[in-house]
Write an enzyme that holds these catalytic residues in place. Structure first.
Site, PDB file in Angstrom:
ATOM      1  N   ILE A  61       0.861  -1.181   0.000  1.00  0.00           N
ATOM      2  CA  ILE A  61       0.000   0.000   0.000  1.00  0.00           C
ATOM      3  C   ILE A  61       0.896   1.228   0.000  1.00  0.00           C
ATOM      4  CG2 ILE A  61      -1.838   1.223   1.201  1.00  0.00           C
ATOM      5  CD1 ILE A  61      -2.625  -1.475   2.437  1.00  0.00           C
ATOM      6  N   HIS A 118      10.191   5.160  -2.553  1.00  0.00           N
ATOM      7  CA  HIS A 118       8.722   5.285  -2.630  1.00  0.00           C
ATOM      8  C   HIS A 118       8.150   4.422  -1.514  1.00  0.00           C
ATOM      9  CE1 HIS A 118       5.212   6.193  -5.528  1.00  0.00           C
ATOM     10  NE2 HIS A 118       4.719   5.893  -4.346  1.00  0.00           N
ATOM     11  N   GLY A 119       7.900   5.075  -0.380  1.00  0.00           N
ATOM     12  CA  GLY A 119       7.503   4.354   0.820  1.00  0.00           C
ATOM     13  C   GLY A 119       6.242   3.531   0.619  1.00  0.00           C
ATOM     14  N   HIS A 120       6.149   2.407   1.322  1.00  0.00           N
ATOM     15  CA  HIS A 120       4.965   1.564   1.186  1.00  0.00           C
ATOM     16  C   HIS A 120       4.816   0.657   2.396  1.00  0.00           C
ATOM     17  CE1 HIS A 120       8.446  -0.332  -0.793  1.00  0.00           C
ATOM     18  NE2 HIS A 120       7.990  -1.469  -0.281  1.00  0.00           N
ATOM     19  N   LEU A 121       3.571   0.331   2.693  1.00  0.00           N
ATOM     20  CA  LEU A 121       3.214  -0.568   3.785  1.00  0.00           C
ATOM     21  C   LEU A 121       3.018  -1.978   3.242  1.00  0.00           C
ATOM     22  CD1 LEU A 121       2.080  -1.209   6.674  1.00  0.00           C
ATOM     23  CD2 LEU A 121      -0.157  -0.463   5.800  1.00  0.00           C
TER      24      LEU A 121
END
Ligand SMILES: [Zn+2]
Length: 162
Positions: A61, A118-121
């Site tokens: 996400i 590009h940070g993401h969970l």
């Protein structure tokens, strides 16, 4: 010299580098959800399948914005990523009935981040017979289903909101 550190310059550099080398940005800009494995699109963030999953249904996400990580998210992104995570749990529960989940952020390459800019969970479903949180990626036993099929099933099971 001062202009090198101007905020507009930083934004320009971040946006200029985003399209070609970042699969989040490619997926965000694409209108082919099947090809990019996008499961659901929100207003500020979106959900896609991990092409190199730790387990079937492993979701990523991410905010649409490139160049922000956990600490750099704005209020809208924070809220929506949390909500999308909760919806992802519902979709996974309805589709695969996992016995548990791991949710987390890998920050920096040393921590396992494949795309550190590009940070993401990560949302990783867990079953009693699977291996640990970071199983060997080559262990095909935990990935019995084709990614395209998984994407279609989860997209169909995504909870309806408002
Ligand atoms: Zn990106």
């Amino acid at each position: 010299m001062e202009q090198l550190w101007a905020p507009w310059r930083l934004e320009y550099v971040q946006s200029a580098g985003k399209q070609d080398d970042c699969f989040f940005c490619v997926a965000a800009a694409s209108d082919d959800d099947e090809a990019t494995l996008v499961v659901h699109r929100g207003e500020h963030a979106f959900v896609l399948l991990n092409k190199f999953p730790y387990a079937a249904g492993h979701l990523l996400i991410a905010p649409y914005r490139h160049g922000v990580s956990f600490g750099g998210l704005d209020e809208n992104e924070i809220l929506e990523i949390h909500r999308l995570g909760a919806q992802g749990l519902d979709a996974l529960a309805a589709t695969y009935s996992p016995e548990g989940y791991n949710l987390g952020w890998n920050i920096g390459r040393i921590a396992g981040a494949g795309i550190p800019d590009h940070g993401h969970l990560h949302v990783v479903p867990r079953w009693g017979g699977d291996t640990n949180f970071m199983p060997v990626l080559a262990d095909v036993k935990v990935i019995p289903e084709h990614l395209a099929v998984t994407r279609t099933r989860l997209a169909a099971a995504w909870p309806r909101t408002n």
